[in-house]
Design a protein around this motif. Structure first.
Motif, PDB file in Angstrom:
ATOM      1  N   MET A  64      -9.459  38.334 -14.817  1.00 33.35           N
ATOM      2  CA  MET A  64      -9.952  37.871 -16.199  1.00 33.35           C
ATOM      3  C   MET A  64     -11.451  38.049 -16.060  1.00 33.35           C
ATOM      4  SD  MET A  64      -7.637  36.290 -17.854  1.00 33.35           S
ATOM      5  CE  MET A  64      -8.420  35.155 -19.138  1.00 33.35           C
ATOM      6  N   PRO A  68     -11.131  31.148 -17.850  1.00 35.48           N
ATOM      7  CA  PRO A  68     -10.802  30.204 -18.735  1.00 35.48           C
ATOM      8  C   PRO A  68     -11.416  28.741 -18.593  1.00 35.48           C
ATOM      9  CG  PRO A  68      -8.866  31.607 -18.227  1.00 35.48           C
ATOM     10  CD  PRO A  68     -10.003  31.697 -17.139  1.00 35.48           C
ATOM     11  N   VAL A  98      -5.027  31.149 -21.949  1.00 37.42           N
ATOM     12  CA  VAL A  98      -5.835  32.553 -22.258  1.00 37.42           C
ATOM     13  C   VAL A  98      -5.962  32.403 -23.719  1.00 37.42           C
ATOM     14  CG1 VAL A  98      -5.935  34.861 -21.955  1.00 37.42           C
ATOM     15  CG2 VAL A  98      -4.879  33.454 -20.163  1.00 37.42           C
ATOM     16  N   ALA A 108      -3.470  32.199 -17.166  1.00 38.31           N
ATOM     17  CA  ALA A 108      -4.341  32.577 -16.005  1.00 38.31           C
ATOM     18  C   ALA A 108      -4.315  31.453 -14.957  1.00 38.31           C
ATOM     19  CB  ALA A 108      -5.875  32.406 -16.383  1.00 38.31           C
ATOM     20  N   LEU A 115      -5.098  36.979 -14.651  1.00 40.39           N
ATOM     21  CA  LEU A 115      -4.050  36.972 -15.897  1.00 40.39           C
ATOM     22  C   LEU A 115      -2.760  37.063 -15.455  1.00 40.39           C
ATOM     23  CD1 LEU A 115      -3.674  37.089 -19.119  1.00 40.39           C
ATOM     24  CD2 LEU A 115      -3.975  39.579 -18.886  1.00 40.39           C
TER      25      LEU A 115
END
Length: 139
Positions: A64, A68, A98, A108, A115
């Motif tokens: 990622m 997040p 996500v 995530a 991911l």
């Protein structure tokens, strides 16, 4: 070589790069490329980064760009046996939503925010390829 041929060659190289780059992204996604394929000693590990969350197993897709922030809950990072025949232990891991992807499709997880997609078949869902395309275009 004439100046026209030289310019044409440079432009066709750019066009080729524009065509090849998206295919490379899709190939990497399909292969589940990621840093978690390495063992502690830098050697190749026997299995991919996989997490079980809400009775669903997710498998590694890509890193990622940033971690997040919306925590969904705790999942289980599934242990694996590396090339030295050591048995890995399952570990608790935070699982995150996500943005723009239904958590039934992808989440995530992990310290380095990987991911993960639902571990069903080899076809990567359109939501994930679309998200990866948007992310690479903005980054």
């Amino acid at each position: 070589m004439s100046e026209h041929q030289n310019r044409t060659g440079r432009h066709s190289g750019r066009r080729a790069a524009l065509v090849v780059a998206p295919m490379l992204v899709l190939a990497l996604v399909a292969c589940g490329s990621g840093s978690s394929d390495k063992g502690d000693d830098g050697g190749e590990a026997a299995c991919a980064f996989r997490v079980e969350y809400a009775d669903v197993t997710f498998t590694d897709v890509a890193a990622m760009p940033s971690k997040p922030t919306e925590l969904l809950g705790q999942g289980t990072q599934l242990g694996c046996s590396d090339s030295n025949d050591e048995t890995g232990k399952d570990e608790s891991v935070d699982v995150y939503r996500v943005e723009g992807i239904d958590p039934k499709v992808a989440v995530a997880a992990g310290d380095d925010a990987r991911l993960l997609r639902v571990d069903k078949g080899s076809k990567v869902p359109a939501e994930i390829t679309s998200w990866l395309s948007q992310d690479s275009a903005s980054g």
